[in-house]
Design a protein around this motif. Structure first.
Motif, mmCIF file in Angstrom:
data_model
loop_
_atom_site.group_PDB
_atom_site.id
_atom_site.type_symbol
_atom_site.label_atom_id
_atom_site.label_comp_id
_atom_site.label_asym_id
_atom_site.label_seq_id
_atom_site.Cartn_x
_atom_site.Cartn_y
_atom_site.Cartn_z
ATOM 1 N N THR A 247 0.921 -1.393 0.287
ATOM 2 C CA THR A 247 -0.372 0.387 -0.391
ATOM 3 C C THR A 247 1.077 1.351 -0.362
ATOM 4 O O THR A 247 2.288 1.442 0.714
ATOM 5 C CB THR A 247 -0.940 0.054 1.473
ATOM 6 O OG1 THR A 247 -1.760 -1.019 0.849
ATOM 7 C CG2 THR A 247 -2.371 1.491 1.446
ATOM 8 N N ILE A 248 0.784 2.591 -0.723
ATOM 9 C CA ILE A 248 1.055 3.276 -1.155
ATOM 10 C C ILE A 248 1.103 4.068 0.332
ATOM 11 O O ILE A 248 -0.091 4.051 0.445
ATOM 12 C CB ILE A 248 0.777 3.876 -2.604
ATOM 13 C CG1 ILE A 248 1.517 3.210 -3.506
ATOM 14 C CG2 ILE A 248 1.716 5.559 -2.323
ATOM 15 C CD1 ILE A 248 2.882 3.047 -4.022
ATOM 16 N N GLU A 249 1.812 4.997 0.929
ATOM 17 C CA GLU A 249 1.876 5.828 1.949
ATOM 18 C C GLU A 249 1.777 7.186 1.302
ATOM 19 O O GLU A 249 2.703 7.489 1.076
ATOM 20 C CB GLU A 249 2.278 5.294 3.242
ATOM 21 C CG GLU A 249 2.888 4.348 4.116
ATOM 22 C CD GLU A 249 1.383 3.663 4.434
ATOM 23 O OE1 GLU A 249 1.024 4.758 5.241
ATOM 24 O OE2 GLU A 249 0.849 2.578 4.834
ATOM 25 N N ALA A 250 1.723 8.187 2.890
ATOM 26 C CA ALA A 250 1.548 8.947 2.535
ATOM 27 C C ALA A 250 1.517 10.233 3.149
ATOM 28 O O ALA A 250 1.843 9.314 4.521
ATOM 29 C CB ALA A 250 0.219 10.341 1.611
ATOM 30 N N VAL A 251 2.981 11.018 3.784
ATOM 31 C CA VAL A 251 3.270 12.452 4.336
ATOM 32 C C VAL A 251 2.517 13.507 4.012
ATOM 33 O O VAL A 251 2.349 13.649 2.935
ATOM 34 C CB VAL A 251 4.995 12.498 4.653
ATOM 35 C CG1 VAL A 251 4.781 12.517 5.916
ATOM 36 C CG2 VAL A 251 5.615 10.938 4.856
ATOM 37 N N HIS A 252 1.662 13.835 4.852
ATOM 38 C CA HIS A 252 1.099 15.118 4.535
ATOM 39 C C HIS A 252 1.757 16.398 5.197
ATOM 40 O O HIS A 252 2.324 16.174 6.524
ATOM 41 C CB HIS A 252 -0.352 14.935 5.075
ATOM 42 C CG HIS A 252 -1.473 14.057 4.391
ATOM 43 N ND1 HIS A 252 -2.170 14.213 3.516
ATOM 44 C CD2 HIS A 252 -1.462 12.671 4.559
ATOM 45 C CE1 HIS A 252 -2.792 13.041 2.880
ATOM 46 N NE2 HIS A 252 -2.085 12.667 3.474
ATOM 47 N N TYR A 253 1.859 17.526 4.407
ATOM 48 C CA TYR A 253 2.927 18.652 4.970
ATOM 49 C C TYR A 253 1.558 19.267 4.688
ATOM 50 O O TYR A 253 0.437 19.214 3.658
ATOM 51 C CB TYR A 253 4.091 18.464 4.003
ATOM 52 C CG TYR A 253 5.592 17.497 4.288
ATOM 53 C CD1 TYR A 253 6.190 18.399 4.865
ATOM 54 C CD2 TYR A 253 5.142 16.236 2.924
ATOM 55 C CE1 TYR A 253 6.905 17.556 5.567
ATOM 56 C CE2 TYR A 253 6.697 15.624 3.604
ATOM 57 C CZ TYR A 253 7.665 16.674 4.749
ATOM 58 O OH TYR A 253 8.596 15.593 5.163
ATOM 59 N N GLU A 254 1.903 21.542 4.719
ATOM 60 C CA GLU A 254 1.149 22.215 5.195
ATOM 61 C C GLU A 254 0.010 22.147 3.148
ATOM 62 O O GLU A 254 -0.822 22.037 3.124
ATOM 63 C CB GLU A 254 1.591 22.916 4.576
ATOM 64 C CG GLU A 254 0.774 24.017 5.678
ATOM 65 C CD GLU A 254 1.130 25.006 6.797
ATOM 66 O OE1 GLU A 254 1.325 25.692 7.022
ATOM 67 O OE2 GLU A 254 2.095 24.394 7.640
#
Ligand SMILES: [Zn+2]
Length: 281
Positions: A247-254
Motif C-alpha cells: 500500500t502506497i503511504e503518504a506524508v502530508h505537509y502543509e
C-alpha cells in the motif's frame, strides 16, 4: 504545478505553432504579473516570435533579441487561443495578440497572483537571478555523477526539488523519480553511494522521458488547463504499488503530499505523518 515535462510540452507545442508569427500588440491586464518596465511591452509590436523554449520550469518566448521570461508558478498556464480574451476574463495576466486574430494568453486560476513575466533583452537572460541560480537541467542530460550536486545533509525529497541544485523537478515528479529509483525520500544526499547516485540519475532521465513521451501522444493544442499526468505513486496514497502491491503511504505537509512505497523505499518503515504529529504535540 507545472514541472519540467509539462513546461517542455507546452514549449514544444507553442514553438511549433508560433515560430515565425508576427506580434501585433502585448498588454498586461494582470497588474502584478509584469515585473519589468524597460524595455516596454510595446517594443514587441511588429516583431516575429522566433522560438518558444524552456529553462528549468520557466518558459522563454523569444522575439529576436527580446524575450519574455514566464514563470507559471502553481496555477498559471500559457495557452494559445483562436479568439481574443474578453475584458472580463479575470484570469488574464498577459495577452500577446498575434496575427490571424489569435492570442497567446498567460492565465492564472485561483485567487493568488503568483505567475509572473519579465520582458528582457536576450543577452541579459543568463544574468537574471532566477536563471543564474538554476542548477543543471534534470533532463535530458543531467550530470553523469550526481553526488557533487547532492552533497548535503538534506533529504533527497527536498534536494531534488531545489531548483538551485537541479532544475525542473517539483512535488509530483520527485515522488515518481524516488519510487523508480527505490530510494527513501528521507535519505540524505550525502549518504548516497556511487551505485545509488547512478540509479537516481537513470530514474530522473527515464521518468521525465516517460512523461514527455506520454504528453507527445496525448497533448494537442489548445493545451488543456489540466494535463493528464501519468503518475504511478504521487497522489496514490492507499492504492497498491504498481510494482510490488504494497500500500502506497503518504506524508502530508502543509501544502503538499509526499507519496512512497514503504516496502521498496523505506525498508517497510512507515514515515511519520507530519499532520498527525503536529496535532499530537
Ligand atoms: Zn512497491
Amino acid at each position: 504545478m507545472p514541472e519540467l515535462p509539462e513546461v517542455e510540452i507546452t514549449a514544444r507545442r507553442l514553438d511549433a505553432a508560433l515560430a515565425g508569427v508576427a506580434i501585433e500588440s502585448v498588454t498586461a491586464p494582470g497588474i502584478n504579473a509584469l515585473k519589468t518596465f524597460d524595455p516596454p511591452l510595446s517594443a514587441l509590436e511588429g516583431r516575429e516570435i522566433t522560438r518558444v523554449g524552456r529553462r528549468g520550469k520557466h518558459l522563454v518566448v523569444e522575439a529576436g533579441d527580446l524575450l519574455l521570461l514566464v514563470h507559471l508558478m502553481s496555477a498559471g498556464r500559457l495557452q494559445l487561443y483562436g479568439k481574443r480574451a474578453g475584458p472580463r476574463d479575470r484570469t488574464s495576466r498577459l495577452l500577446v495578440r498575434i496575427e490571424g486574430d489569435r492570442e497567446l494568453r498567460l492565465r492564472e486560476f485561483g485567487t493568488k497572483q503568483a505567475a509572473w513575466v519579465k520582458l528582457l533583452r536576450a543577452e541579459t537572460l543568463g544574468a537574471e537571478d532566477v536563471i543564474a541560480s538554476l542548477g543543471p537541467e534534470a533532463w535530458p542530460d543531467p550530470p553523469a555523477d550526481l553526488r557533487p550536486l547532492l552533497q548535503a545533509a538534506r533529504p533527497l525529497h527536498t534536494l531534488l526539488r531545489d531548483q538551485r541544485v537541479i532544475a525542473g523537478i517539483g512535488r509530483s515528479w520527485v515522488d515518481e523519480i524516488l519510487w523508480t529509483a527505490r530510494l527513501s525520500p528521507f535519505k540524505r544526499g550525502n549518504d548516497l553511494d556511487q551505485d545509488e547516485a547512478f540509479v537516481l540519475r537513470e530514474s530522473i532521465v527515464t521518468t521525465l522521458d516517460g512523461a514527455l513521451e506520454h504528453y507527445e501522444q496525448v497533448v494537442k493544442l489548445p493545451i488543456p488547463d489540466k494535463l493528464p499526468l501519468p503518475l504511478q505513486v504521487h497522489r496514490k496514497a492507499g492504492e497498491p504499488c504498481p510494482r510490488c502491491g504494497a500500500t502506497i503511504e503518504a506524508v502530508h505537509y502543509e501544502d503538499y503530499v509526499m507519496c512512497y512505497c514503504p516496502d521498496e523505499q523505506t525498508a517497510g518503515k512507515v514515515l511519520k505523518d507530519r499532520r498527525l504529529s503536529r496535532l499530537l504535540k
